[in-house]
Design a protein around this motif. Structure first.
Motif, PDB file in Angstrom:
ATOM      1  N   UNK A 183     -14.168   4.506   1.239  1.00  0.00           N
ATOM      2  CA  UNK A 183     -12.743   3.740   1.594  1.00  0.00           C
ATOM      3  C   UNK A 183     -11.642   4.589   2.104  1.00  0.00           C
ATOM      4  N   UNK A 184     -10.843   4.254   3.294  1.00  0.00           N
ATOM      5  CA  UNK A 184      -9.966   4.850   3.430  1.00  0.00           C
ATOM      6  C   UNK A 184      -8.462   4.416   2.658  1.00  0.00           C
ATOM      7  N   UNK A 185      -8.027   5.460   2.057  1.00  0.00           N
ATOM      8  CA  UNK A 185      -6.784   5.352   1.286  1.00  0.00           C
ATOM      9  C   UNK A 185      -5.725   6.223   2.023  1.00  0.00           C
ATOM     10  N   UNK A 186      -4.519   5.702   2.149  1.00  0.00           N
ATOM     11  CA  UNK A 186      -3.298   6.339   2.656  1.00  0.00           C
ATOM     12  C   UNK A 186      -2.092   6.492   1.750  1.00  0.00           C
ATOM     13  N   UNK A 187      -1.267   7.346   2.123  1.00  0.00           N
ATOM     14  CA  UNK A 187       0.035   7.560   1.809  1.00  0.00           C
ATOM     15  C   UNK A 187       1.360   7.384   2.679  1.00  0.00           C
ATOM     16  N   UNK A 188       2.062   6.657   2.419  1.00  0.00           N
ATOM     17  CA  UNK A 188       3.477   6.602   3.310  1.00  0.00           C
ATOM     18  C   UNK A 188       4.128   7.775   2.939  1.00  0.00           C
ATOM     19  N   UNK A 189       4.897   8.101   3.901  1.00  0.00           N
ATOM     20  CA  UNK A 189       5.823   9.340   3.597  1.00  0.00           C
ATOM     21  C   UNK A 189       6.848   9.092   2.358  1.00  0.00           C
TER      22      UNK A 189
ATOM     23  N   UNK B  81      -2.531  -1.447   6.049  1.00  0.00           N
ATOM     24  CA  UNK B  81      -1.964  -2.665   6.382  1.00  0.00           C
ATOM     25  C   UNK B  81      -0.935  -2.480   7.458  1.00  0.00           C
ATOM     26  N   UNK B  82      -0.546  -3.750   8.027  1.00  0.00           N
ATOM     27  CA  UNK B  82       0.386  -3.811   9.004  1.00  0.00           C
ATOM     28  C   UNK B  82       0.739  -5.309   9.417  1.00  0.00           C
TER      29      UNK B  82
ATOM     30  N   UNK C 119      -5.635  -6.502  13.049  1.00  0.00           N
ATOM     31  CA  UNK C 119      -6.133  -5.251  12.241  1.00  0.00           C
ATOM     32  C   UNK C 119      -6.824  -4.062  12.925  1.00  0.00           C
ATOM     33  N   UNK C 120      -7.383  -4.555  14.089  1.00  0.00           N
ATOM     34  CA  UNK C 120      -7.903  -3.542  14.805  1.00  0.00           C
ATOM     35  C   UNK C 120      -7.046  -2.475  15.508  1.00  0.00           C
ATOM     36  N   UNK C 121      -5.789  -3.262  15.982  1.00  0.00           N
ATOM     37  CA  UNK C 121      -4.615  -2.295  16.506  1.00  0.00           C
ATOM     38  C   UNK C 121      -4.035  -1.402  15.466  1.00  0.00           C
ATOM     39  N   UNK C 122      -3.816  -2.024  14.236  1.00  0.00           N
ATOM     40  CA  UNK C 122      -3.074  -1.258  12.972  1.00  0.00           C
ATOM     41  C   UNK C 122      -4.032  -0.051  12.599  1.00  0.00           C
ATOM     42  N   UNK C 123      -5.392  -0.307  12.608  1.00  0.00           N
ATOM     43  CA  UNK C 123      -6.316   0.910  12.010  1.00  0.00           C
ATOM     44  C   UNK C 123      -6.141   1.922  13.159  1.00  0.00           C
ATOM     45  N   UNK C 124      -6.368   1.582  14.278  1.00  0.00           N
ATOM     46  CA  UNK C 124      -6.230   2.454  15.393  1.00  0.00           C
ATOM     47  C   UNK C 124      -5.242   3.153  15.588  1.00  0.00           C
TER      48      UNK C 124
ATOM     49  N   UNK D  61      -1.923   9.486  14.045  1.00  0.00           N
ATOM     50  CA  UNK D  61      -1.483   9.417  15.543  1.00  0.00           C
ATOM     51  C   UNK D  61       0.053   8.832  15.445  1.00  0.00           C
ATOM     52  N   UNK D  62       0.707   8.413  14.561  1.00  0.00           N
ATOM     53  CA  UNK D  62       1.926   8.059  14.420  1.00  0.00           C
ATOM     54  C   UNK D  62       2.795   8.732  13.211  1.00  0.00           C
ATOM     55  N   UNK D  63       3.984   8.142  12.929  1.00  0.00           N
ATOM     56  CA  UNK D  63       4.659   8.613  11.635  1.00  0.00           C
ATOM     57  C   UNK D  63       4.586   7.729  10.558  1.00  0.00           C
ATOM     58  N   UNK D  64       3.822   6.776  10.492  1.00  0.00           N
ATOM     59  CA  UNK D  64       3.671   5.898   9.292  1.00  0.00           C
ATOM     60  C   UNK D  64       2.931   6.235   8.198  1.00  0.00           C
TER      61      UNK D  64
END
Length: 314
Positions: free
Chosen positions: A172-178, A189-190, A202-207, A246-249
């Motif tokens: 699973x992909x787990x992520x942390x916001x700044x 999520x987005x 969903x496709x756009x946000x994950x990418x 690829x971004x700052x989110x």
């Protein structure tokens, strides 16, 4: 990962009393009902919770009801529920805590979501979108009515997609916001943009967030998230490629195996989403291997069958 073609259906806990929720006499009777409950929610989304934060601590309505401040949520098992924006009161066996951190049973979660959403919307919509006149809450609190042009205004919801994104090894992909503390993670999520399908979002946000390419996805369930007014559409998805922020989110993101998540959470170095969130439900479902395979959903990327024949052709 099990294959599943079941159909999802959910029975609502709250009877929102649509037939008579704007009837002053019906609401007066609900307010004075001996079983009626009033939930106080503070300015920062806090409430009085009992014991280990697993139950709501409420009170019986008293005095004359103010329909502008004490909103009807509905009835649960015949018991009327109202919500008001007011400081919650601590006491013996109860303490004030943020609702986002609670672990309430399903029925009380629905009450909280409905109550918070109602309060947040009413506080953000004081003016009529047509004539900019002053609006006031209807008797039941489901809508607002303009005092100038009589237009009826209904609540708005911001749709968002949230997904357990898996790779071909079921990690699973787990992520942390700044802005989050070190170790706190969640699934991806987005928000859905205007004119955009949820699956496209969903496709756009994950990418955008991870550079991963979604190859399959299946809808799981939804959850209101009134912080302030979102509706989370939950998915399980398969994605390929290597993670590259690829971004700052996001501050960080990585693939995790089930053993890694269990070991790191036990050690306290990985903090999972709050128990009341759909993010946590997705992670828990993945840990228990209860999520359906993303590939078990319908593939709508190609036509479902032959085109309808043209009757003018032989």
């Amino acid at each position: 990962m099990r294959q599943d073609t079941s159909t999802l259906i959910g029975e609502p806990v709250i009877d929102r009393c649509h037939m008579d929720r704007d009837d002053p006499s019906a609401n007066a009777a609900r307010w004075t009902d001996p079983g009626a409950r009033l939930l106080r929610i503070g300015r920062h989304g806090e409430a009085a919770l009992a014991g280990d934060l697993s139950r709501l601590a409420t009170e019986s309505p008293a005095g004359r009801r103010d329909p502008q401040r004490q909103l009807l949520i509905g009835e649960v098992a015949g018991r009327p529920w109202f919500v008001t924006r007011a400081d919650p009161v601590p006491g013996p066996g109860r303490r004030v805590a943020p609702l986002r951190q609670s672990d309430l049973p399903p029925a009380e979660r629905e009450i909280v979501w409905a109550g918070l959403a109602a309060l947040n919307w009413h506080e953000s919509a004081p003016l009529c979108p047509r004539c900019h006149g002053v609006t006031e809450a209807s008797q039941g609190g489901l809508s607002r009515i303009c005092t100038a042009c009589a237009a009826v205004v209904f609540p708005r919801t911001d749709p968002a997609v949230i997904s357990a994104v898996l790779d071909d090894r079921d990690r699973i992909v787990l992520a942390r916001q700044p802005s989050w503390e070190p170790g706190r993670v969640s699934v991806l999520a987005g928000f859905v943009e205007a004119g955009e399908a949820a699956e496209h979002a969903l496709v756009r946000e994950v990418g955008e967030e991870t550079s991963l390419r979604v190859t399959a996805a299946r809808y799981i369930s939804s959850q209101p998230w009134p912080f302030p007014r979102s509706l989370m559409l939950g998915y399980v998805a398969r994605a390929e490629g290597d993670i590259a922020l690829s971004d700052h989110e996001l501050a960080e993101a990585a693939h995790y195996s089930r053993d890694q998540v269990r070991d790191l959470t036990t050690a306290g170095t990985l903090i999972l989403p709050a128990p009341m969130s759909i993010a946590r439900s997705l992670v828990d479902g993945w840990l228990a291997d209860r999520l359906p395979a993303p590939e078990s959903g319908a593939d709508l990327s190609t036509p479902l069958g032959p085109e309808i024949p043209d009757p003018s052709q032989p």
